[in-house]
Design a protein around this motif. Structure first.
Motif, PDB file in Angstrom:
ATOM      1  N   LEU A  14       0.923  -1.137  -0.286  1.00  0.00           N
ATOM      2  CA  LEU A  14       0.018   0.400   0.150  1.00  0.00           C
ATOM      3  C   LEU A  14       0.957   0.926   0.328  1.00  0.00           C
ATOM      4  O   LEU A  14       0.277   2.221  -0.925  1.00  0.00           O
ATOM      5  CB  LEU A  14      -1.097  -0.031   1.062  1.00  0.00           C
ATOM      6  CG  LEU A  14      -1.428   1.817   1.650  1.00  0.00           C
ATOM      7  CD1 LEU A  14      -2.759   1.379  -0.222  1.00  0.00           C
ATOM      8  CD2 LEU A  14      -2.319   0.979   2.569  1.00  0.00           C
ATOM      9  N   ALA A  15       2.100   1.178   1.211  1.00  0.00           N
ATOM     10  CA  ALA A  15       3.098   2.163   0.613  1.00  0.00           C
ATOM     11  C   ALA A  15       3.051   2.503  -0.699  1.00  0.00           C
ATOM     12  O   ALA A  15       3.410   3.616  -0.479  1.00  0.00           O
ATOM     13  CB  ALA A  15       3.904   2.379   2.203  1.00  0.00           C
ATOM     14  N   ALA A  16       3.747   1.536  -1.028  1.00  0.00           N
ATOM     15  CA  ALA A  16       4.712   2.005  -2.685  1.00  0.00           C
ATOM     16  C   ALA A  16       3.018   2.015  -3.272  1.00  0.00           C
ATOM     17  O   ALA A  16       3.586   3.793  -4.115  1.00  0.00           O
ATOM     18  CB  ALA A  16       5.083   0.399  -3.017  1.00  0.00           C
ATOM     19  N   GLU A  17       2.444   1.896  -3.469  1.00  0.00           N
ATOM     20  CA  GLU A  17       1.739   1.854  -4.120  1.00  0.00           C
ATOM     21  C   GLU A  17       0.949   3.433  -3.640  1.00  0.00           C
ATOM     22  O   GLU A  17       0.626   4.283  -5.280  1.00  0.00           O
ATOM     23  CB  GLU A  17       0.336   0.813  -4.416  1.00  0.00           C
ATOM     24  CG  GLU A  17      -0.462   0.854  -5.726  1.00  0.00           C
ATOM     25  CD  GLU A  17       0.599   1.107  -7.086  1.00  0.00           C
ATOM     26  OE1 GLU A  17       1.274   0.443  -6.685  1.00  0.00           O
ATOM     27  OE2 GLU A  17      -0.946   1.401  -7.869  1.00  0.00           O
ATOM     28  N   GLU A  18       0.634   3.838  -3.001  1.00  0.00           N
ATOM     29  CA  GLU A  18       0.173   4.746  -2.595  1.00  0.00           C
ATOM     30  C   GLU A  18       1.518   6.400  -3.004  1.00  0.00           C
ATOM     31  O   GLU A  18       0.833   7.221  -3.446  1.00  0.00           O
ATOM     32  CB  GLU A  18       0.490   5.415  -0.964  1.00  0.00           C
ATOM     33  CG  GLU A  18      -0.669   6.922  -0.457  1.00  0.00           C
ATOM     34  CD  GLU A  18      -0.431   7.249   1.085  1.00  0.00           C
ATOM     35  OE1 GLU A  18      -0.769   6.365   1.574  1.00  0.00           O
ATOM     36  OE2 GLU A  18       0.270   8.125   1.491  1.00  0.00           O
ATOM     37  N   GLU A  19       2.449   5.944  -2.766  1.00  0.00           N
ATOM     38  CA  GLU A  19       3.796   6.289  -3.501  1.00  0.00           C
ATOM     39  C   GLU A  19       3.656   7.343  -4.480  1.00  0.00           C
ATOM     40  O   GLU A  19       3.613   8.146  -5.410  1.00  0.00           O
ATOM     41  CB  GLU A  19       5.568   6.998  -3.048  1.00  0.00           C
ATOM     42  CG  GLU A  19       5.905   7.713  -3.660  1.00  0.00           C
ATOM     43  CD  GLU A  19       7.544   6.494  -2.912  1.00  0.00           C
ATOM     44  OE1 GLU A  19       7.359   5.929  -2.451  1.00  0.00           O
ATOM     45  OE2 GLU A  19       8.773   7.167  -3.926  1.00  0.00           O
ATOM     46  N   ARG A  20       3.751   5.814  -5.460  1.00  0.00           N
ATOM     47  CA  ARG A  20       3.600   6.132  -7.092  1.00  0.00           C
ATOM     48  C   ARG A  20       2.319   6.967  -7.955  1.00  0.00           C
ATOM     49  O   ARG A  20       3.132   7.817  -8.060  1.00  0.00           O
ATOM     50  CB  ARG A  20       3.485   4.464  -7.482  1.00  0.00           C
ATOM     51  CG  ARG A  20       3.958   4.426  -8.903  1.00  0.00           C
ATOM     52  CD  ARG A  20       3.726   3.694  -9.578  1.00  0.00           C
ATOM     53  NE  ARG A  20       1.975   2.907  -9.289  1.00  0.00           N
ATOM     54  CZ  ARG A  20       1.524   3.000 -10.672  1.00  0.00           C
ATOM     55  NH1 ARG A  20       1.720   3.766 -11.413  1.00  0.00           N
ATOM     56  NH2 ARG A  20       0.071   2.373 -10.593  1.00  0.00           N
ATOM     57  N   VAL A  21       1.591   6.092  -7.571  1.00  0.00           N
ATOM     58  CA  VAL A  21       0.253   7.177  -7.305  1.00  0.00           C
ATOM     59  C   VAL A  21       0.084   8.656  -7.295  1.00  0.00           C
ATOM     60  O   VAL A  21      -0.595   9.256  -7.710  1.00  0.00           O
ATOM     61  CB  VAL A  21      -1.518   5.797  -6.624  1.00  0.00           C
ATOM     62  CG1 VAL A  21      -2.590   7.275  -7.726  1.00  0.00           C
ATOM     63  CG2 VAL A  21      -1.378   5.133  -7.526  1.00  0.00           C
ATOM     64  N   THR A  22      -0.052   9.110  -5.880  1.00  0.00           N
ATOM     65  CA  THR A  22       0.246  10.103  -5.232  1.00  0.00           C
ATOM     66  C   THR A  22       0.955  11.113  -5.723  1.00  0.00           C
ATOM     67  O   THR A  22       1.002  12.624  -6.413  1.00  0.00           O
ATOM     68  CB  THR A  22       0.168  10.358  -4.015  1.00  0.00           C
ATOM     69  OG1 THR A  22       1.212   9.955  -3.575  1.00  0.00           O
ATOM     70  CG2 THR A  22      -1.529   9.602  -3.527  1.00  0.00           C
ATOM     71  N   LYS A  23       2.187  10.235  -5.947  1.00  0.00           N
ATOM     72  CA  LYS A  23       3.546  11.360  -6.633  1.00  0.00           C
ATOM     73  C   LYS A  23       2.943  11.836  -8.843  1.00  0.00           C
ATOM     74  O   LYS A  23       3.806  13.284  -8.279  1.00  0.00           O
ATOM     75  CB  LYS A  23       5.114  10.933  -7.257  1.00  0.00           C
ATOM     76  CG  LYS A  23       5.650  10.926  -5.363  1.00  0.00           C
ATOM     77  CD  LYS A  23       6.720  10.709  -6.149  1.00  0.00           C
ATOM     78  CE  LYS A  23       7.612  11.045  -4.508  1.00  0.00           C
ATOM     79  NZ  LYS A  23       8.848  10.179  -4.554  1.00  0.00           N
TER      80      LYS A  23
END
Ligand code: ATP
Ligand code: MG
Length: 200
Positions: A14-23
């Protein structure tokens, strides 16, 4: 772990996907003109930034929290008073760097959202600086430890965070490399460093 719209149950994933999507969303805000269309220093601008970043991930994106939050022994504004706290901060002046950082410090104390306050509020601050002073913050020039200590201290004394931000201002509003490395640094403050914005 936070309930999310992607149905991810592994916190690391979740942390990795959150970083990717929100960046990607943060870069788009700057590049597609959406950020420039917001009214600087308002809560509606901050809520729009938060919704743009987190809207595909969390139901609470752009919505005022109804739970209390604390960090490092500091309790952010009580959920009971968030409405009036937000209005009071919106009324603060933003004509010079001192006033703008004071306003940023107060909005940080409000911490209006369940999660994602740090990243969204730094973009809100940058938008005020761009609009009012024609400056942008290069977060990569501010060390993570220095930043977090200055913010921890800011409810009591704001001279440290003012000095850090003053030293990291740039006139290069359209420098895409500066923007990308600034977003990466802002995310690294919160422990997100799996992706480089420039490569997304
Ligand atoms: N002890 C503290 N006192 C006041 N402000 C703090 C403190 N610790 C951190 N902050 C500020 O709050 C920001 C975000 O912290 P926090 O982790 O509470 O928010 P968040 O909602 O999880 O945001 P994000 O998901 O972007 O990290 C930090 O970047 C810093 O500006
Ligand atoms: Mg967080």
């Amino acid at each position: 772990m936070l309930q999310n719209k992607l149905g991810i149950t592994n916190p690391v994933q979740l942390a990795a996907e959150e970083e990717r999507v929100t960046k990607i969303a943060a870069l788009a805000l700057y590049r597609n003109g959406a950020l420039g269309a917001l009214a600087p220093g308002t809560f509606s601008a901050l809520a729009a930034i938060h919704a743009a970043l987190f809207g595909d991930l969390y139901e609470f994106a752009g919505k005022v929290r109804d739970v209390n939050l604390a960090k490092g022994g500091f309790r952010f504004a009580s959920a009971l008073y968030l409405g009036s706290a937000i209005k009071a901060v919106e009324c603060m002046p933003q004509s010079n760097l001192e006033q703008i950082v004071e306003k940023y410090v107060e909005m940080n104390i409000v911490h209006p959202f369940r999660e994602g306050n740090g990243r969204a509020t730094r973009i809100w601050l940058d938008h005020i600086l761009r609009t009012e002073l024609a400056k942008t913050v290069d977060w990569s020039l501010i060390d993570r430890e220095d930043y977090l200590l200055a913010m921890e201290r800011s409810p009591v004394r704001n001279t440290e965070i003012k000095a850090l931000i003053r030293g990291a201002l740039s006139d290069s509003l359209d420098d895409t490399t500066l923007l990308a490395r600034g977003i990466d640094a802002s995310y690294a403050y919160e422990g997100y460093a799996a992706y480089r914005a420039e490569e997304l």
